[in-house]
Enzyme design. Structure first.
Site, PDB file in Angstrom:
ATOM      1  N   TYR A 113       7.801  -3.203  -1.100  1.00 35.86           N
ATOM      2  CA  TYR A 113       7.068  -4.207  -1.903  1.00 35.86           C
ATOM      3  C   TYR A 113       7.170  -3.907  -3.405  1.00 35.86           C
ATOM      4  CZ  TYR A 113       2.858  -6.532  -3.772  1.00 35.86           C
ATOM      5  OH  TYR A 113       1.967  -7.263  -4.523  1.00 35.86           O
TER       6      TYR A 113
ATOM      7  N   ASN B 199      15.027   4.102   4.031  1.00 45.68           N
ATOM      8  CA  ASN B 199      15.358   4.161   5.460  1.00 45.68           C
ATOM      9  C   ASN B 199      14.954   2.882   6.205  1.00 45.68           C
ATOM     10  OD1 ASN B 199      12.603   4.349   5.710  1.00 45.68           O
ATOM     11  ND2 ASN B 199      12.572   6.334   6.745  1.00 45.68           N
TER      12      ASN B 199
ATOM     13  N   SER C  98      12.217   1.789   7.056  1.00 46.90           N
ATOM     14  CA  SER C  98      11.170   1.938   8.080  1.00 46.90           C
ATOM     15  C   SER C  98      10.063   0.917   7.876  1.00 46.90           C
ATOM     16  CB  SER C  98      10.589   3.359   8.067  1.00 46.90           C
ATOM     17  OG  SER C  98      10.034   3.646   6.800  1.00 46.90           O
TER      18      SER C  98
ATOM     19  N   LYS D 274       2.128   4.223   3.903  1.00 47.60           N
ATOM     20  CA  LYS D 274       0.966   3.893   3.066  1.00 47.60           C
ATOM     21  C   LYS D 274      -0.246   3.339   3.798  1.00 47.60           C
ATOM     22  CE  LYS D 274       2.491  -0.792   2.070  1.00 47.60           C
ATOM     23  NZ  LYS D 274       2.554  -1.891   1.135  1.00 47.60           N
TER      24      LYS D 274
ATOM     25  N   SER E  13      -1.631   7.119  -6.481  1.00 45.95           N
ATOM     26  CA  SER E  13      -2.579   6.052  -6.160  1.00 45.95           C
ATOM     27  C   SER E  13      -3.947   6.393  -6.711  1.00 45.95           C
ATOM     28  CB  SER E  13      -2.657   5.938  -4.637  1.00 45.95           C
ATOM     29  OG  SER E  13      -3.746   5.135  -4.265  1.00 45.95           O
TER      30      SER E  13
ATOM     31  N   TYR F 145      -3.548   9.929   4.299  1.00 38.65           N
ATOM     32  CA  TYR F 145      -2.693   9.238   3.323  1.00 38.65           C
ATOM     33  C   TYR F 145      -3.019   9.726   1.904  1.00 38.65           C
ATOM     34  CZ  TYR F 145      -1.145   5.736  -0.002  1.00 38.65           C
ATOM     35  OH  TYR F 145      -0.602   5.127  -1.105  1.00 38.65           O
TER      36      TYR F 145
ATOM     37  N   LYS G 272      -0.864  12.071  -0.996  1.00 41.65           N
ATOM     38  CA  LYS G 272      -0.607  11.759  -2.416  1.00 41.65           C
ATOM     39  C   LYS G 272      -1.102  12.894  -3.307  1.00 41.65           C
ATOM     40  CE  LYS G 272       1.406   7.845  -1.937  1.00 41.65           C
ATOM     41  NZ  LYS G 272       2.830   7.737  -2.238  1.00 41.65           N
TER      42      LYS G 272
ATOM     43  N   LEU H  71      -6.664  -6.613   1.263  1.00 46.34           N
ATOM     44  CA  LEU H  71      -7.380  -7.877   1.066  1.00 46.34           C
ATOM     45  C   LEU H  71      -6.458  -9.055   0.724  1.00 46.34           C
ATOM     46  CD1 LEU H  71     -10.103  -9.337   0.826  1.00 46.34           C
ATOM     47  CD2 LEU H  71     -10.183  -8.597  -1.568  1.00 46.34           C
TER      48      LEU H  71
ATOM     49  N   ARG I 158     -12.571  -4.149  -7.128  1.00 44.47           N
ATOM     50  CA  ARG I 158     -11.319  -3.415  -7.299  1.00 44.47           C
ATOM     51  C   ARG I 158     -10.591  -3.907  -8.552  1.00 44.47           C
ATOM     52  NH1 ARG I 158     -13.598  -1.163  -3.925  1.00 44.47           N
ATOM     53  NH2 ARG I 158     -12.894  -0.343  -1.923  1.00 44.47           N
TER      54      ARG I 158
ATOM     55  N   GLY J  97     -15.015   4.653   4.924  1.00 45.83           N
ATOM     56  CA  GLY J  97     -14.199   5.256   3.866  1.00 45.83           C
ATOM     57  C   GLY J  97     -14.106   4.420   2.600  1.00 45.83           C
TER      58      GLY J  97
END
Ligand code: NAD
Ligand code: UDP
Length: 350
Positions: free
Chosen positions: A13, A34, A36, A86, A126, A150, A154, A201, A232, A307
């Site tokens: 992305y 790759n 994936s 991610k 991030s 995750y 990072k 979202l 956010r 979380g």
């Protein structure tokens, strides 16, 4: 000046948008991915948009020999390292996969970079490394802590980069801490293409608007925010892409020369936030998307998601001061471009 850049994860992305921005800025790009979590079609579309075939190698960052072949075949100025997994939920279920891919993969990449004396790196970090921030807006010296594999992956890479910069002053390492990337290329040809039901979202809202999903669940309406929903810092992916160009331009000016004779001017470890500095609530984003798409977006309030934090937005001052970069596009732009991509490609790249 050397301008050839290896872009790991360049079929994804953020990578696809950055490849286009790099090309427009005069950089020569080699993509290593790759596939994936991406497709060849994304590569084809980059080529169409830039009007020439993009150099693409299908490979894994954990494959040192394959990376060696790539570094032996090209003289890179540096690497933009997007390649990684991610999905927070998946990382909780499969921590070893995440540490192997994101941490071991990055170590392998750094080892091969060292072998070929390519020591300039821009890394996809991030805002998740800030955990639940004590103060807002969040600046780069804020405390870091993570609660899921995750985020830990990072943070672990950031620690590795810090240690590397201490061990050898000729490295120049810029982790860019992204806030919430959304939006799509204005052509409608490139955008976010989640494999499954989206976790995030904006893609969830756009799939409700296009009729692929029935209803949005808003996770929590009792946060201490303007309307009770999460806040956010949404940033347009093309602004984010320009942030990478700005980081590379900074490295071109400040990183030590490849000869190693000029190590005093190397950048070392330089974390930089990429955000707009503005917070937007979930309900505000739903309202903006409804206005732009002219589609109903049914929603229901649901329990808070484990979380999640109440609010998260950046101080974007360091990026402006050091890189001369700031986000330009509005929430309306983000919704418009997401909607164009979603309505032109209801099934993504498939
Ligand atoms: P993405 O999944 O679309 O792109 C990542 C790309 O990396 C994919 O094309 C995938 O095929 C590739 N990849 C994964 N593992 C690989 C490996 N071992 N070897 C080679 N290629 C591999 O994700 P994105 O949204 O473009 O994110 C890019 C980077 O930015 C990731 O590292 C992600 O963690 C980070 N990031 C993303 C967000 C976000 O909200 N999208 C926020 C903060 C940070
Ligand atoms: N969110 C939501 N419904 C969804 C997905 C997300 O209400 O289906 C909320 C989530 O609780 C958070 C905000 O939207 O407050 C942004 O979530 P996202 O997963 O996009 O980003 P992150 O949590 O990583 O910042």
């Amino acid at each position: 000046m050397k301008n050839k850049i290896l872009v790991t994860g360049g079929a994804g992305y953020i990578g696809t948008h950055t490849c286009i921005a790099l090309h427009e800025a005069g950089y020569e790009v080699v993509v290593y991915d790759n596939l994936s979590n991406s497709s060849r079609e994304a590569i084809n579309r980059i080529s169409t948009l830039i009007g020439q075939p993009i150099d693409f190698i299908e490979g894994d960052i954990r494959d040192a020999n394959m990376l060696r072949e790539v570094f032996a075949a090209h003289q890179f100025f540096g690497v933009i390292h997007f390649a990684g997994l991610k999905a927070v939920g998946e990382s909780v279920a499969k921590p070893l996969l995440y540490y192997n891919n994101n941490v071991s993969g990055t170590i392998t990449l750094l080892q091969v970079m060292a072998e070929y004396d390519v020591k300039n790196l821009v890394f996809s970090s991030s805002a998740t490394v800030y955990g639940d921030p004590e103060t807002l807006p969040i600046d780069e010296v804020s405390a870091r802590s993570c609660t899921n594999p995750y985020g830990q992956s990072k943070l672990a890479v950031e620690h590795i980069l810090e240690d590397l910069a201490v061990s050898d002053a000729s490295w120049s390492l810029i982790p860019l801490r992204y806030f919430n990337p959304v939006g799509a290329h204005p052509s409608g040809q490139i955008g976010e293409d989640p494999n499954d039901i989206p976790n995030n979202l904006m893609p969830y809202i756009s799939q409700v608007a296009v009729g692929k999903l029935e209803m949005l669940s808003i996770f929590g309406n009792d946060y201490p925010t303007v309307d009770g929903t999460g806040v956010r810092d949404f940033i347009h992916v093309t602004d984010l892409a320009q942030g990478h160009v700005a980081a590379l331009n900074y490295l071109q000016q400040h990183a030590s020369s490849k000869s190693g004779s000029d190590t005093a001017s190397s950048v070392g470890f330089l974390p930089i936030n990429l955000g707009t500095g503005k917070g937007t609530s979930v309900l505000d984003l739903v309202a903006a998307f409804t206005k732009v798409s002219k589609q109903p977006i049914p929603y229901q309030f649901a329990a808070r998601r484990a979380g999640d934090i109440a609010s998260c937005y950046a101080s974007a001052d360091k990026a402006k001061e050091l890189l001369g970069w700031e986000a330009k596009l509005s929430i309306t732009d983000m919704c418009q471009d997401t909607w164009r991509w979603q309505s032109m490609n209801p099934n993504g790249y498939k």
